[in-house]
Motif scaffolding. Structure first.
Motif, PDB file in Angstrom:
ATOM      1  N   SER B 510       0.848  -1.194  -0.065  1.00 24.18           N
ATOM      2  CA  SER B 510      -0.239  -0.438  -0.240  1.00 24.18           C
ATOM      3  C   SER B 510       1.019   1.144  -0.291  1.00 24.18           C
ATOM      4  N   ALA B 536      -1.576   8.084   1.534  1.00 18.74           N
ATOM      5  CA  ALA B 536      -3.485   7.518   1.508  1.00 18.74           C
ATOM      6  C   ALA B 536      -3.037   6.111   1.750  1.00 18.74           C
ATOM      7  N   VAL B 540      -4.220   4.171   5.197  1.00 17.25           N
ATOM      8  CA  VAL B 540      -6.016   2.658   5.137  1.00 17.25           C
ATOM      9  C   VAL B 540      -5.363   1.803   5.255  1.00 17.25           C
ATOM     10  N   CYS B 541      -4.440   1.443   5.790  1.00 20.49           N
ATOM     11  CA  CYS B 541      -3.778   0.203   5.363  1.00 20.49           C
ATOM     12  C   CYS B 541      -3.704  -0.055   7.291  1.00 20.49           C
ATOM     13  N   TYR B 543      -4.789   2.063   9.471  1.00 19.29           N
ATOM     14  CA  TYR B 543      -5.474   2.204  10.217  1.00 19.29           C
ATOM     15  C   TYR B 543      -6.342   0.288  10.000  1.00 19.29           C
ATOM     16  N   TYR B 544      -6.637   0.185   9.070  1.00 17.22           N
ATOM     17  CA  TYR B 544      -7.545  -1.474   9.108  1.00 17.22           C
ATOM     18  C   TYR B 544      -7.430  -2.018   9.772  1.00 17.22           C
ATOM     19  N   TRP B 556     -13.926  -5.368   7.030  1.00 18.88           N
ATOM     20  CA  TRP B 556     -14.746  -4.322   5.790  1.00 18.88           C
ATOM     21  C   TRP B 556     -15.661  -5.752   4.738  1.00 18.88           C
ATOM     22  N   CYS B 564      -5.880  -6.177   4.021  1.00 19.81           N
ATOM     23  CA  CYS B 564      -5.719  -4.597   3.902  1.00 19.81           C
ATOM     24  C   CYS B 564      -5.618  -4.054   2.733  1.00 19.81           C
ATOM     25  N   PHE B 567      -8.002  -2.408   0.510  1.00 16.54           N
ATOM     26  CA  PHE B 567      -8.042  -1.584   0.341  1.00 16.54           C
ATOM     27  C   PHE B 567      -7.052  -0.190  -0.125  1.00 16.54           C
ATOM     28  N   GLY B 568      -5.584  -0.781   1.199  1.00 14.57           N
ATOM     29  CA  GLY B 568      -5.104   0.611   0.943  1.00 14.57           C
ATOM     30  C   GLY B 568      -3.959   0.702  -0.825  1.00 14.57           C
ATOM     31  N   ALA B 571      -6.605   2.363  -2.662  1.00  9.01           N
ATOM     32  CA  ALA B 571      -6.151   4.361  -2.412  1.00  9.01           C
ATOM     33  C   ALA B 571      -5.727   4.685  -2.719  1.00  9.01           C
TER      34      ALA B 571
END
Lengths: 88, 615
Positions: B510, B536, B540-541, B543-544, B556, B564, B567-568, B571
């Motif tokens: 990410s 970002a 994101v990574c 945080y998740y 999620w 993760c 998502f990362g 993003a």
């Protein structure tokens, strides 16, 4: 780009990008696409291996190795064709 | 550049085949001598000591002989490592204690689903080769953050790169040192805490005096030992079980027998069953997680700095590409063997362990049970005698049923020599192989972290005028500091840290992958865009990961937090793309720089003279 005309440089990068996309296709096919069908492939047996299992455990790996050697020689051929290979 | 080879060096490179040939022969001879000693009655403990100390001694000798005071040698091994040998070095750099000891056991426990690791940890090399390695090699500086700094206008981008690099690498190196501690304590019979520091010494003597140059040549030596040690037990096992010593082909037979036994024992989720839940039905969420994990491991492979920096060491761009192919070949040798270990192990368990009266169990079950890697949980008080039996209720009928048997994933590879009835010397060989795998990965990771701190933070950001001598002193001092910190963390046996290791792949994927790839393949990528994208993706990574792991946040879409990056990565790509379009395009000089690294021949046109490398 040292001694490449802008047109040639563009053609070189187009060829290189084309090979990149071909390789990404191979990567996606053997990394993912084949395994979408693992449940169906598993009904076929080869020397004891269910084919779906075999592809994830060996088949795709062999394809990865072979495609990388192929890529190295193919990109080198492009470099030589455009005269941008390093001289040794 | 650093190509001004010193006197004896050219001879060394020209004679690599001979040198490592003699080394391999010497190692084989050493194993044979130990086998003879064992027959003459030398104790297992002594054999364990000889294995551990002689192999570490050889690595230390190579490290000492490779000492250097030149920057180019210290950071990139003088850029003269041939593709084939760099492939071997990358192989052992890559394959950690987890690959060597844990992977086969994971496959044993998970069956088909475990193959996500086999696929994810190999397929990533395609991304390395087609998208990154040749261009980073052409760029030709010392570290991965160097590229981010040169491409994205200086120290802010460089600093973001360093943060991601350290986040991904530090937990990883801690777990390697933990692995060294486990192996050394088991085979030397010393306490874990002391074993960690023995391992630390082994790591430091390899890397401190010679940096990348020393690490490269010890990693080649370590690869040879680890691959021999991995193949021998399972080859013999295959010959014993099937009559043919090619386990990779013959475990198909084992799979067939396993399937029959599974049916007779009423196992619902078979070894080769795909994405199936406990009821044996195909489960869509398992399938999604399987592919998400593959993607994150692959992209993460292509972004881990300790792997990318190995391709800075080849003599040319062409050899960088060939070298990735060789790397994957050498890694493949181990990874396509791991499922064979799992299958033969499972067959042994199903045939000779399950359904056997407790009194008649094979000896290996007893001996690995004593050290807590196997649990036979038939008796009512089993949980008090076997750690593995916690929470298992046996029926106490004196016979071991399937649900009363527990085995730790580490036990499969470690116990195979004993299962196959091989002498102790083979068990010692496996220990030496596991040690080589853990040490070589730890070396590479430590060097990546220490170089990021000494080269990127100290030299590039704090004191750009530091003389060579001081830079080298700082590099070595930081190497020791980072190593001791990692060893200290490992010695506390931190269970959370060890669970976090697999996160490294998603974090690197990410945080680094989008910035690196877009920097090369999309000229429009602007400085602000790339930095925003890195923040970002990483944000994101992490945080998740943190929220789901420690604060009970629901998953999620049911995606496990190890993945993760799912998502990362998008993003980071989207933010980089959008912000780049909103900000000014890179200058003409920057575009020329990108053009110059896209072509193997010719010089690199740096956009800013400050980025030039000095020796």
């Amino acid at each position: 780009m040292s001694d490449l005309s802008p047109e040639k440089a563009k053609a070189y990068w187009a060829r290189t990008s084309g090979l990149m996309w071909t390789m990404l296709g191979i990567w996606f096919f053997f990394g993912f696409a084949v395994h979408f069908f693992a449940p169906q492939l598993n009904t076929i047996k080869i020397i004891g291996f269910p084919l779906g299992f075999y592809m994830a455990a060996q088949g795709s790996l062999i394809a990865f190795v072979v495609s990388l050697f192929w890529f190295a020689s193919k990109q080198n051929a492009i470099d030589e064709e455009f005269g941008v290979a390093e001289d040794e | 550049m650093a190509n001004n080879a010193k006197g004896g060096d050219g001879g060394f490179i020209a004679n690599l085949g001979k040198i490592y040939g003699i080394y391999t022969g010497g190692f084989a001879g050493f194993v044979i001598v130990l086998a003879i000693l064992e027959q003459m009655g030398v104790s297992n403990q002594v054999i364990g000591y000889l294995f551990v100390f002689l192999t570490i001694g050889v690595y230390a000798l190579i490290g000492y002989l490779s000492r250097t005071a030149e920057m180019g040698e210290y950071y990139v091994a003088g850029r003269k490592v041939p593709a084939f040998y760099n492939g071997m070095a990358t192989g052992s750099d890559w394959m950690s204690a987890a690959s060597f000891i844990g992977m086969a056991g994971t496959l044993y426990l998970l069956g088909y689903d475990g193959l996500a690791f086999v696929l994810g940890w190999t397929g990533g090399y395609l991304l390395v080769s087609i998208l990154l390695a040749p261009y980073l090699r052409k760029f030709g500086q010392y570290t991965v953050p160097d590229f981010l700094g040169a491409r994205y206008g200086g120290n802010l981008a460089r600093f973001c790169g360093v943060i991601v690099l350290i986040s991904a690498s530090f937990t990883y190196v801690t777990s390697q040192i933990f692995g060294v501690g486990i192996i050394a304590s088991r085979f030397l019979g010393i306490s874990f805490e002391i074993a960690v520091f023995v391992g630390l010494a082994g790591i430091l003597v390899c890397s401190m005096l010679g940096g990348m140059r020393a690490v490269t040549w010890t990693q080649v030596a370590q690869y040879i030992i680890l691959i021999i040690a991995y193949l021998i037990p399972v080859v013999i096992m295959s010959a014993k079980v099937t009559g043919v010593p090619i386990p990779q082909l013959m475990y198909g037979q084992a799979l067939e027998k396993i399937a029959v036994l599974e049916q007779s024992m009423g196992v619902v989720k078979g070894h080769t069953a795909v994405f199936s839940n406990a009821k044996g039905e195909i489960n869509l969420l398992d399938a999604v997680n399987f592919f998400a994990l593959i993607l994150c491991l692959m992209v993460g492979t292509a972004a881990l700095p300790h792997i990318l920096m190995r391709y800075f060491t080849t003599p040319s761009v062409r050899e960088a590409r060939q070298s990735v192919a060789w790397s994957l070949f050498f890694i493949f040798l181990l990874y396509f063997t791991a499922p064979a270990y799992a299958a033969f192990g499972k067959l042994e368990v199903y045939q000779n362990v399950i359904g056997t009266p407790i009194a008649n169990l094979p000896a290996w079950v007893q001996s690995w049970g004593e050290i807590g890697l196997v649990g036979t949980c038939d008796a009512a008080d089993a949980a008090t005698r076997y750690v593995m039996c916690k929470g298992v209720v046996g029926n106490g009928d004196g016979i071991l049923q399937l649900n009363e048997f527990r085995i730790a994933s580490d036990a499969i590879v470690l116990a195979t020599p004993e299962i196959a009835g091989l002498p102790y010397v083979v068990a010692g060989l496996v220990a030496a192989g596991g040690l080589a795998a853990a040490l070589s990965t730890a070396d590479g990771l430590l060097l990546a972290i220490a170089n990021a701190l000494s080269h990127d933070v100290y030299y590039r950001m704090i004191d750009p005028h530091a003389p060579t001598k001081r830079r080298l002193i700082i590099s070595r001092a930081l190497l020791i500091v980072v190593a001791i910190a990692a060893a200290w963390v490992a010695s506390t046996k931190p269970s959370t840290i060890l669970a976090m290791v697999a996160w490294a792949f998603s974090i690197a994927a990410s945080g680094l992958f989008p910035a690196l790839v877009m920097g090369i393949w999309w000229k429009r990528t602007s400085n602000t865009g790339a930095i925003a994208g890195m923040v970002a993706g990483y944000g994101v990574c992490v945080y998740y990961l943190v929220m789901t792991q420690f604060y009970g946040m629901p998953l999620w879409f049911g995606i496990k937090n190890i993945s993760c990056g799912l998502f990362g990565i998008p993003a980071a790509f989207i933010v980089t793309y959008v912000v780049s379009l909103m900000t000014t395009a890179p200058t003409k000089e920057m575009q020329d720089f990108i053009d110059s690294i896209r072509v193997p021949k010719g010089g690199v046109k740096l956009a800013s003279a400050d980025d030039a490398i000095s020796h």
